[in-house]
Design a protein around this motif. Sequence first.
Motif, mmCIF file in Angstrom:
data_model
loop_
_atom_site.group_PDB
_atom_site.id
_atom_site.type_symbol
_atom_site.label_atom_id
_atom_site.label_comp_id
_atom_site.label_asym_id
_atom_site.label_seq_id
_atom_site.Cartn_x
_atom_site.Cartn_y
_atom_site.Cartn_z
ATOM 1 N N ALA A 175 -5.808 5.727 -4.822
ATOM 2 C CA ALA A 175 -5.279 6.984 -4.273
ATOM 3 C C ALA A 175 -6.312 7.663 -3.378
ATOM 4 O O ALA A 175 -5.989 8.120 -2.278
ATOM 5 N N LEU A 176 -7.550 7.718 -3.834
ATOM 6 C CA LEU A 176 -8.595 8.365 -3.037
ATOM 7 C C LEU A 176 -8.927 7.550 -1.791
ATOM 8 O O LEU A 176 -9.268 8.118 -0.750
ATOM 9 N N ILE A 178 -8.876 4.080 -13.637
ATOM 10 C CA ILE A 178 -9.918 4.178 -12.610
ATOM 11 C C ILE A 178 -9.424 3.527 -11.320
ATOM 12 O O ILE A 178 -9.602 4.068 -10.227
ATOM 13 N N GLU A 179 -8.769 2.383 -11.445
ATOM 14 C CA GLU A 179 -8.211 1.698 -10.278
ATOM 15 C C GLU A 179 -7.170 2.580 -9.584
ATOM 16 O O GLU A 179 -7.159 2.688 -8.348
ATOM 17 N N CYS A 180 -6.324 3.227 -10.346
ATOM 18 C CA CYS A 180 -5.290 4.114 -9.807
ATOM 19 C C CYS A 180 -5.929 5.233 -8.976
ATOM 20 O O CYS A 180 -5.515 5.498 -7.853
ATOM 21 N N ARG A 181 -6.928 5.880 -9.538
ATOM 22 C CA ARG A 181 -7.594 6.988 -8.835
ATOM 23 C C ARG A 181 -8.350 6.486 -7.616
ATOM 24 O O ARG A 181 -8.339 7.132 -6.557
ATOM 25 N N TYR A 182 -8.990 5.345 -7.745
ATOM 26 C CA TYR A 182 -9.734 4.766 -6.629
ATOM 27 C C TYR A 182 -8.794 4.457 -5.455
ATOM 28 O O TYR A 182 -9.082 4.817 -4.311
ATOM 29 N N ILE A 241 0.199 8.139 -1.619
ATOM 30 C CA ILE A 241 -0.813 8.794 -2.458
ATOM 31 C C ILE A 241 -0.153 9.379 -3.702
ATOM 32 O O ILE A 241 -0.624 9.186 -4.828
ATOM 33 N N LEU A 242 0.956 10.095 -3.504
ATOM 34 C CA LEU A 242 1.648 10.725 -4.628
ATOM 35 C C LEU A 242 2.215 9.684 -5.586
ATOM 36 O O LEU A 242 2.163 9.879 -6.810
ATOM 37 N N GLN A 243 2.741 8.593 -5.070
ATOM 38 C CA GLN A 243 3.240 7.528 -5.941
ATOM 39 C C GLN A 243 2.109 6.934 -6.768
ATOM 40 O O GLN A 243 2.271 6.624 -7.945
ATOM 41 N N GLN A 244 0.959 6.797 -6.152
ATOM 42 C CA GLN A 244 -0.201 6.239 -6.852
ATOM 43 C C GLN A 244 -0.652 7.162 -7.981
ATOM 44 O O GLN A 244 -1.005 6.709 -9.057
ATOM 45 N N LEU A 245 -0.632 8.468 -7.733
ATOM 46 C CA LEU A 245 -1.122 9.430 -8.722
ATOM 47 C C LEU A 245 -0.035 9.977 -9.638
ATOM 48 O O LEU A 245 -0.334 10.723 -10.565
ATOM 49 N N PHE A 246 1.218 9.613 -9.398
ATOM 50 C CA PHE A 246 2.322 10.146 -10.197
ATOM 51 C C PHE A 246 2.096 9.859 -11.670
ATOM 52 O O PHE A 246 1.794 8.740 -12.074
ATOM 53 N N LEU A 247 2.241 10.885 -12.463
ATOM 54 C CA LEU A 247 2.008 10.790 -13.899
ATOM 55 C C LEU A 247 3.359 10.838 -14.599
ATOM 56 O O LEU A 247 3.916 11.901 -14.815
#
Length: 173
Positions: free
Chosen positions: A48-49, A42-46, A79-85
């Motif tokens: 990034a958003l 949740i923190e990761c998505r928050y 943003i991409l680094q934050q959401l990178f899976l």
Amino acid sequence: MDHVDYQKELKEWYEHYEARYKKAVSLHIDEGSRHYQAFREIECRYVALYLVMELMQNLPKYLLQEDTEKRIKEVIMLILQQLFLGEVIVNEHRQKEYISRRIILSREDTRSIEIYQAAENAIKRMDESTFAWKEDARFTAEFQADLFHIVQWMILAREMIVPVEKNKKGICA
């Protein structure tokens, strides 16, 4: 959907994850908790958003500056680094390598396939994008739409691997 809808949708996602993040923080979830992985997701998505919303808000200002392309690409990379899976490793040449997680979509899952294809097309457009016509309002609208599609896919993909939503596909589906 036009660019105003993209902004509205992104803002709704941001507010959703902001509320969930604040609630999780108030619960004092630590590494020993069984909810810790969900909290981190949740923190990761928050985060990034948050970066997406900041970029959208500051885009008109960035477009007036000389180093427009550099500034925008720096924020997109954050943003991409934050959401990178996946995993980031340092190879023997001391360079970062990104090892992606593989996601398999069912042919019946047409909505996820559409989201993936929209993101793939958005990435191609961004790669080919020229900032020469950055003053054009069309650039801003197309940029916002492309960013929306990329973020939508990345959050959906993360939801497939680390589900934190009650709805099977999550808020972004």
